[in-house]
Design an enzyme around this catalytic site. Structure first.
Site, short mmCIF file in Angstrom:
data_model
loop_
_atom_site.label_atom_id
_atom_site.label_comp_id
_atom_site.label_asym_id
_atom_site.label_seq_id
_atom_site.Cartn_x
_atom_site.Cartn_y
_atom_site.Cartn_z
N ILE A 1 0.87 -1.17 0.00
CA ILE A 1 0.00 0.00 0.00
C ILE A 1 0.91 1.22 0.00
O ILE A 1 2.08 1.14 0.38
CB ILE A 1 -0.98 0.03 1.20
CG1 ILE A 1 -0.25 -0.10 2.54
CG2 ILE A 1 -2.02 -1.05 1.06
CD1 ILE A 1 -1.18 -0.05 3.75
N ASP A 2 0.38 2.35 -0.45
CA ASP A 2 1.20 3.55 -0.61
C ASP A 2 1.69 4.09 0.72
O ASP A 2 1.12 3.80 1.79
CB ASP A 2 0.40 4.63 -1.35
CG ASP A 2 -0.01 4.20 -2.74
OD1 ASP A 2 0.76 3.46 -3.37
OD2 ASP A 2 -1.10 4.60 -3.20
N LYS A 3 2.72 4.91 0.66
CA LYS A 3 3.36 5.47 1.84
C LYS A 3 2.35 6.10 2.81
O LYS A 3 2.40 5.86 4.02
CB LYS A 3 4.40 6.52 1.41
CG LYS A 3 5.05 7.27 2.56
CD LYS A 3 5.96 8.36 2.03
CE LYS A 3 6.53 9.21 3.16
NZ LYS A 3 7.35 10.33 2.67
#
Length: 301
Positions: free
Chosen positions: A137-139
């Protein structure tokens, strides 16, 4: 070396090989692919080609990518919120601001650095840079990820992702008032031809399907649940923008005028899968982080 292959599909006929491989390798830029080709690491039906090779249906493209040996991944004593752990896997609730694995500009402080400190047994399928990492998942997205401790678990979990039998539900706050209670966005995704750092809905992209359901409405914003059928890079962020409802706080795909939040309002709240060893269905939930709960409370007022 990491070896991979791809067979050219009907909708990819005529694409330059450097573009096709950049689309297939979501972690690689077109310039990186061109370097691979120059170094003789890319083959079409067993023969080396140039970057401007136009692909034909049925051609088998194979390529080898050297592991970046200069990047040594170190174990770091970083706190992890571990929801579940056994001899096969871990389920981690990732905080906002933490990158999942090392990459350009993020060599330390990642979830992988923390995992290496926590345990020595992580699957090696994704090499030294991404040990144990089955999905990402994104930062600035918070929430649940499953991490494989051995190759058998990794293969099983990856197969469930591919077969769409893994359950993944997200909560998001988006701009605008969504009129429909339910909806499905079925639109192919690939690199944005105008900005290689972004994804976009493109005609020759990879299949991507997102289902959404409205949880609550606040006039200028809507609280939604999104269910992923596929797992493309930035899928929810791009799909919601595509239907005119970009995520609040999204610096890449959203408007500048938004809620007072750093990064997209997106949380991976539910994760379900069959245990790789026992076959038992397991399901985990992580509550919304305090920041999103506070924003929702303000919107309700």
């Amino acid at each position: 070396m990491t070896s991979s292959s791809h067979t050219v599909q009907a909708d990819q006929i005529g694409l330059r090989i450097d573009k096709l491989l950049a689309d297939v390798n979501e972690d690689a830029s077109r310039s990186q692919v061109q370097e691979w080709i120059k170094e003789g690491l890319v083959y079409v039906d067993g023969s080396q080609v140039k970057s401007n090779h136009k692909c034909l249906e049925g051609e088998k493209i194979s390529w080898e990518v050297p592991e970046p040996g200069e990047l040594e991944i170190t174990a770091e004593d970083i706190p992890l919120s571990i929801v579940y752990e056994d001899s096969s896997l871990l389920v981690v609730n990732k905080p906002k601001g933490m990158v999942v694995h090392p990459s350009a500009g993020h060599h330390t402080g990642t979830m992988v650095n923390a995992l290496l400190y926590h345990c020595n047994d992580l699957s090696g399928i994704n090499g030294v840079i991404r040990p144990g990492i089955v999905h990402r998942i994104d930062k600035d997205t918070t929430g649940l990820l499953v991490v494989a401790k051995n190759d058998q678990a990794h293969l099983s979990l990856a197969e469930q992702l591919k077969d769409k039998t893994m359950s993944r539900k997200y909560q998001a706050i988006v701009h605008g008032d969504i009129q429909h209670e339910y909806g499905t966005i079925d639109a192919p995704l690939g690199r944005d031809p105008k900005d290689r750092q972004k994804q976009a809905v493109v005609r020759d992209g990879r299949s991507a399907v997102t289902h959404f359901q409205v949880i609550d409405r606040f006039g200028s914003f809507t609280h939604v649940e999104c269910v992923l059928e596929t797992g493309r890079t930035h899928q929810i962020r791009v799909h919601m923008k595509y239907i005119g409802h970009p995520l609040a706080g999204d610096p890449k795909y959203g408007p500048r005028k938004t809620l007072d939040i750093e990064g997209q309002a997106l949380h991976a709240g539910l994760l379900g899968f069959s245990h790789p060893q026992t076959g038992e269905w397991m399901e985990f939930e992580a509550p919304l982080p305090d920041e999103l709960q506070t924003i929702l409370a303000k919107l309700r007022k």
